[in-house]
Structure formats: C-alpha cells, structure tokens
Design a protein around this motif. Structure first.
Motif, mmCIF file in Angstrom:
data_model
loop_
_atom_site.group_PDB
_atom_site.id
_atom_site.type_symbol
_atom_site.label_atom_id
_atom_site.label_comp_id
_atom_site.label_asym_id
_atom_site.label_seq_id
_atom_site.Cartn_x
_atom_site.Cartn_y
_atom_site.Cartn_z
ATOM 1 N N LEU A 31 0.816 -1.215 0.000
ATOM 2 C CA LEU A 31 0.000 0.000 0.000
ATOM 3 C C LEU A 31 0.849 1.265 0.000
ATOM 4 C CD1 LEU A 31 -2.726 -1.045 2.585
ATOM 5 C CD2 LEU A 31 -3.091 -0.596 0.147
ATOM 6 N N GLU A 32 2.105 1.148 0.406
ATOM 7 C CA GLU A 32 2.988 2.313 0.502
ATOM 8 C C GLU A 32 3.658 2.601 -0.832
ATOM 9 O OE1 GLU A 32 4.367 1.377 5.094
ATOM 10 O OE2 GLU A 32 5.726 0.936 3.447
ATOM 11 N N GLY A 33 4.152 3.810 -0.972
ATOM 12 C CA GLY A 33 4.955 4.182 -2.135
ATOM 13 C C GLY A 33 4.217 5.114 -3.075
ATOM 14 N N ALA A 34 4.904 6.153 -3.539
ATOM 15 C CA ALA A 34 4.294 7.173 -4.392
ATOM 16 C C ALA A 34 3.816 6.607 -5.728
ATOM 17 C CB ALA A 34 5.274 8.323 -4.619
ATOM 18 N N CYS A 35 4.632 5.766 -6.375
ATOM 19 C CA CYS A 35 4.214 5.255 -7.694
ATOM 20 C C CYS A 35 3.032 4.306 -7.557
ATOM 21 C CB CYS A 35 5.376 4.610 -8.442
ATOM 22 S SG CYS A 35 5.902 3.036 -7.794
ATOM 23 N N ARG A 36 3.009 3.509 -6.484
ATOM 24 C CA ARG A 36 1.853 2.632 -6.285
ATOM 25 C C ARG A 36 0.619 3.451 -5.908
ATOM 26 N NH1 ARG A 36 5.914 -1.150 -4.315
ATOM 27 N NH2 ARG A 36 5.571 -0.486 -2.177
ATOM 28 N N ARG A 47 -5.785 5.558 -9.694
ATOM 29 C CA ARG A 47 -6.394 5.308 -11.009
ATOM 30 C C ARG A 47 -7.069 3.939 -11.092
ATOM 31 N NH1 ARG A 47 -1.394 6.801 -12.400
ATOM 32 N NH2 ARG A 47 -0.946 4.774 -13.271
ATOM 33 N N THR A 48 -6.478 2.960 -10.402
ATOM 34 C CA THR A 48 -6.928 1.574 -10.514
ATOM 35 C C THR A 48 -6.989 0.946 -9.120
ATOM 36 O OG1 THR A 48 -5.629 1.543 -12.553
ATOM 37 C CG2 THR A 48 -6.513 -0.553 -11.821
ATOM 38 N N PRO A 49 -7.972 1.344 -8.321
ATOM 39 C CA PRO A 49 -8.007 0.816 -6.958
ATOM 40 C C PRO A 49 -8.437 -0.646 -6.924
ATOM 41 C CG PRO A 49 -9.955 2.132 -7.378
ATOM 42 C CD PRO A 49 -9.077 2.260 -8.596
ATOM 43 N N PRO A 50 -7.899 -1.407 -5.984
ATOM 44 C CA PRO A 50 -8.427 -2.765 -5.806
ATOM 45 C C PRO A 50 -9.855 -2.668 -5.270
ATOM 46 C CG PRO A 50 -6.872 -2.232 -4.056
ATOM 47 C CD PRO A 50 -6.857 -1.082 -5.020
ATOM 48 N N ALA A 51 -10.660 -3.648 -5.588
ATOM 49 C CA ALA A 51 -12.021 -3.701 -5.042
ATOM 50 C C ALA A 51 -11.980 -4.076 -3.563
ATOM 51 C CB ALA A 51 -12.859 -4.704 -5.824
ATOM 52 N N TYR A 52 -11.023 -4.956 -3.229
ATOM 53 C CA TYR A 52 -10.889 -5.436 -1.848
ATOM 54 C C TYR A 52 -9.420 -5.511 -1.471
ATOM 55 C CZ TYR A 52 -15.647 -7.020 -2.709
ATOM 56 O OH TYR A 52 -16.973 -7.076 -3.041
ATOM 57 N N VAL A 53 -9.143 -5.194 -0.217
ATOM 58 C CA VAL A 53 -7.861 -5.499 0.405
ATOM 59 C C VAL A 53 -8.199 -6.439 1.552
ATOM 60 C CG1 VAL A 53 -5.857 -4.607 1.639
ATOM 61 C CG2 VAL A 53 -6.859 -3.271 -0.236
ATOM 62 N N MET A 54 -7.566 -7.626 1.539
ATOM 63 C CA MET A 54 -7.912 -8.679 2.495
ATOM 64 C C MET A 54 -6.701 -9.037 3.354
ATOM 65 S SD MET A 54 -10.102 -11.209 0.033
ATOM 66 C CE MET A 54 -11.614 -10.698 -0.750
ATOM 67 N N ASP A 90 12.174 -20.206 -1.411
ATOM 68 C CA ASP A 90 12.541 -21.277 -2.327
ATOM 69 C C ASP A 90 11.850 -22.602 -2.003
ATOM 70 O OD1 ASP A 90 13.826 -22.199 -4.584
ATOM 71 O OD2 ASP A 90 15.652 -22.744 -3.543
ATOM 72 N N GLY A 91 10.693 -22.522 -1.356
ATOM 73 C CA GLY A 91 9.950 -23.744 -1.048
ATOM 74 C C GLY A 91 10.449 -24.482 0.176
ATOM 75 N N SER A 92 11.425 -23.927 0.886
ATOM 76 C CA SER A 92 11.952 -24.569 2.091
ATOM 77 C C SER A 92 10.907 -24.533 3.194
ATOM 78 C CB SER A 92 13.208 -23.834 2.577
ATOM 79 O OG SER A 92 14.146 -23.745 1.539
ATOM 80 N N ALA A 93 10.990 -25.460 4.102
ATOM 81 C CA ALA A 93 10.047 -25.508 5.213
ATOM 82 C C ALA A 93 10.209 -24.279 6.094
ATOM 83 C CB ALA A 93 10.278 -26.773 6.039
ATOM 84 N N VAL A 94 9.099 -23.732 6.554
ATOM 85 C CA VAL A 94 9.115 -22.581 7.454
ATOM 86 C C VAL A 94 9.068 -23.117 8.870
ATOM 87 C CG1 VAL A 94 7.906 -20.499 8.147
ATOM 88 C CG2 VAL A 94 7.908 -21.196 5.759
ATOM 89 N N LYS A 95 10.043 -22.719 9.673
ATOM 90 C CA LYS A 95 10.124 -23.241 11.039
ATOM 91 C C LYS A 95 9.556 -22.265 12.062
ATOM 92 C CE LYS A 95 14.124 -26.217 10.277
ATOM 93 N NZ LYS A 95 14.216 -26.208 8.879
ATOM 94 N N ALA A 96 9.497 -20.987 11.723
ATOM 95 C CA ALA A 96 9.041 -19.988 12.684
ATOM 96 C C ALA A 96 7.971 -19.114 12.050
ATOM 97 C CB ALA A 96 10.228 -19.137 13.123
ATOM 98 N N GLY A 97 7.314 -18.336 12.890
ATOM 99 C CA GLY A 97 6.320 -17.398 12.395
ATOM 100 C C GLY A 97 6.974 -16.265 11.626
ATOM 101 N N SER A 98 6.162 -15.437 11.051
ATOM 102 C CA SER A 98 6.643 -14.332 10.239
ATOM 103 C C SER A 98 6.346 -13.016 10.926
ATOM 104 C CB SER A 98 5.957 -14.358 8.865
ATOM 105 O OG SER A 98 6.286 -13.209 8.135
ATOM 106 N N ALA A 99 7.240 -12.059 10.768
ATOM 107 C CA ALA A 99 6.998 -10.714 11.279
ATOM 108 C C ALA A 99 6.379 -9.835 10.202
ATOM 109 C CB ALA A 99 8.316 -10.109 11.768
ATOM 110 N N ILE A 100 6.157 -10.386 9.026
ATOM 111 C CA ILE A 100 5.640 -9.607 7.897
ATOM 112 C C ILE A 100 4.137 -9.842 7.771
ATOM 113 C CG2 ILE A 100 5.759 -9.256 5.402
ATOM 114 C CD1 ILE A 100 8.682 -10.244 5.575
ATOM 115 N N CYS A 101 3.393 -8.761 7.582
ATOM 116 C CA CYS A 101 1.950 -8.844 7.379
ATOM 117 C C CYS A 101 1.668 -8.970 5.885
ATOM 118 C CB CYS A 101 1.267 -7.587 7.902
ATOM 119 S SG CYS A 101 1.538 -7.305 9.653
ATOM 120 N N PHE A 102 0.762 -9.865 5.537
ATOM 121 C CA PHE A 102 0.384 -10.076 4.144
ATOM 122 C C PHE A 102 -1.109 -9.820 3.962
ATOM 123 C CE2 PHE A 102 4.192 -12.708 4.533
ATOM 124 C CZ PHE A 102 4.882 -12.354 3.392
ATOM 125 N N ALA A 103 -1.485 -9.584 2.710
ATOM 126 C CA ALA A 103 -2.891 -9.392 2.357
ATOM 127 C C ALA A 103 -3.087 -9.825 0.913
ATOM 128 C CB ALA A 103 -3.292 -7.924 2.514
#
Length: 193
Positions: A133-138, A144-151, A162-175
């Motif tokens: 969601l951040e950034g001037a160009c985005r 001009r082209t808003p998403p209908a939904y952000v989830m 690279d498809g490796s197993a994840v052993k711990a949680g993530s600090a990054i938020c995704f949508a």
C-alpha cells in the motif's frame, strides 16, 4: 528500533527470483472469502508465477483449471516456461481470472499486465505484503486503478524461501489485493483469519 524488530533480517539472503512459497491456508482463505462475497471465478485461473504449485493446487480444489507460468520449472507439472510479462491476450482463453504471488519487486508490473490481459469484470488477486500500500508510484496506480478489496490476515501467514520448510512465524503482514477490472470504487477491507 532494530531492523530485526521491524521484521527485517539484515543477514537474510533474498532469493534471486524473489521465489517465496505461499502458505496453502492463505489461498483457501481467499477462495472462501471470494465465495462469501459472491465473486464467481470463471472455470480457468491463471497463476502468473506458479512455482511449486501451492496456489494452483489449492485453486484446483475449488474446481478450477489452472494455467501456470514461471520463468523456471519449480516442480508444478503443468508449468508453462514463460515470463508472465511476455504473455499476450491471444495466449489465454476468453474468460479467466488471475490468482498470483508475484515477485515483490515486480508486483506492480505483474498486476498492471494482468489487468491489461483480463476481460472487463475479470478478477485479479495478488498476494502481497501489506506494505504494498505504501509508495508514491503505487499510490498513483491505486488512485487510477483501486483494488475492489484489500484482504489482510489477522494471523500471520508464513512464506517459505525457495519452497523450504518454514520453522518460525513471520513478522511480515500479508494481504490479498483483489481487483475487479473496471471497478473504481474505494476498496473494501475484508479481514481473513
């Protein structure tokens, strides 16, 4: 505040192709949300960067055929070895949707290209960090082209390098960012588990 506390590991090596595997539950949450919003996907879904097929396999569970593109064969049996950014409309069926987890550094290019390829009212779902969601160009693109939904997810989603197993949680938020081509209303927020 340290970089590690901000969810950035300064010692971590990025995959050269930005290949990070989506946790299957993220795709299932998306498909359930689309159903509850009465957003019907056509029989064919395109995955622009199919990788090992996590998104494709989950989408197939909902009865859709998948066309998967990638620049490298990462193990999904139906992979079309082609850069999605070079795909042309005649290469695709008349009706399709796009569900993707593109390389973050190319995400805006993948979204723009996907929207160009889609028919009117076509659906494009892109799995991104919430910081997309951040950034001037985005911002200009979103104006001009808003998403209908952000989830956004209320629980953190794990992504494996690279498809490796994840052993711990993530600090990054995704949508999931969901566009319906031609729709220009303000985005609605739909929280996912």
């Amino acid at each position: 505040m340290s970089l590690v506390m901000n969810g950035i590991n300064p010692d971590a090596k990025r995959h050269p192709d930005d290949f990070y595997v989506t946790e299957p539950r993220a795709v299932i949450e998306l498909m359930e949300a689309l159903e509850s919003l009465k957003i019907e996907l056509p029989p064919i879904v395109v995955d622009s960067s199919v990788g090992s097929g996590i998104i494709a396999d989950a989408v197939q569970l909902y009865g859709h055929d998948v066309i998967g593109y990638d620049v490298e064969d990462r193990g999904w049996a139906g992979t079309r070895l082609q850069d999605f950014l070079t795909v042309k409309a005649p290469d695709l069926p008349d009706r399709f949707a796009i569900i993707q987890n593109p390389p973050f550094r190319l995400a805006l290019d993948f979204i723009r290209h996907g929207l160009d390829l889609l028919p009117d009212n076509g659906v494009l779902c892109s799995f991104e960090r919430i910081s997309f969601l951040e950034g001037a160009c985005r911002r200009e693109f979103f104006d001009r082209t808003p998403p209908a939904y952000v989830m956004p997810f209320t629980r953190r989603v794990k992504c494996a390098v690279d498809g490796s197993a994840v052993k711990a949680g993530s600090a990054i938020c995704f949508a999931w960012f969901v566009w319906i081509k031609g729709r220009v209303d303000r985005p609605q927020i739909v929280w996912l588990d």
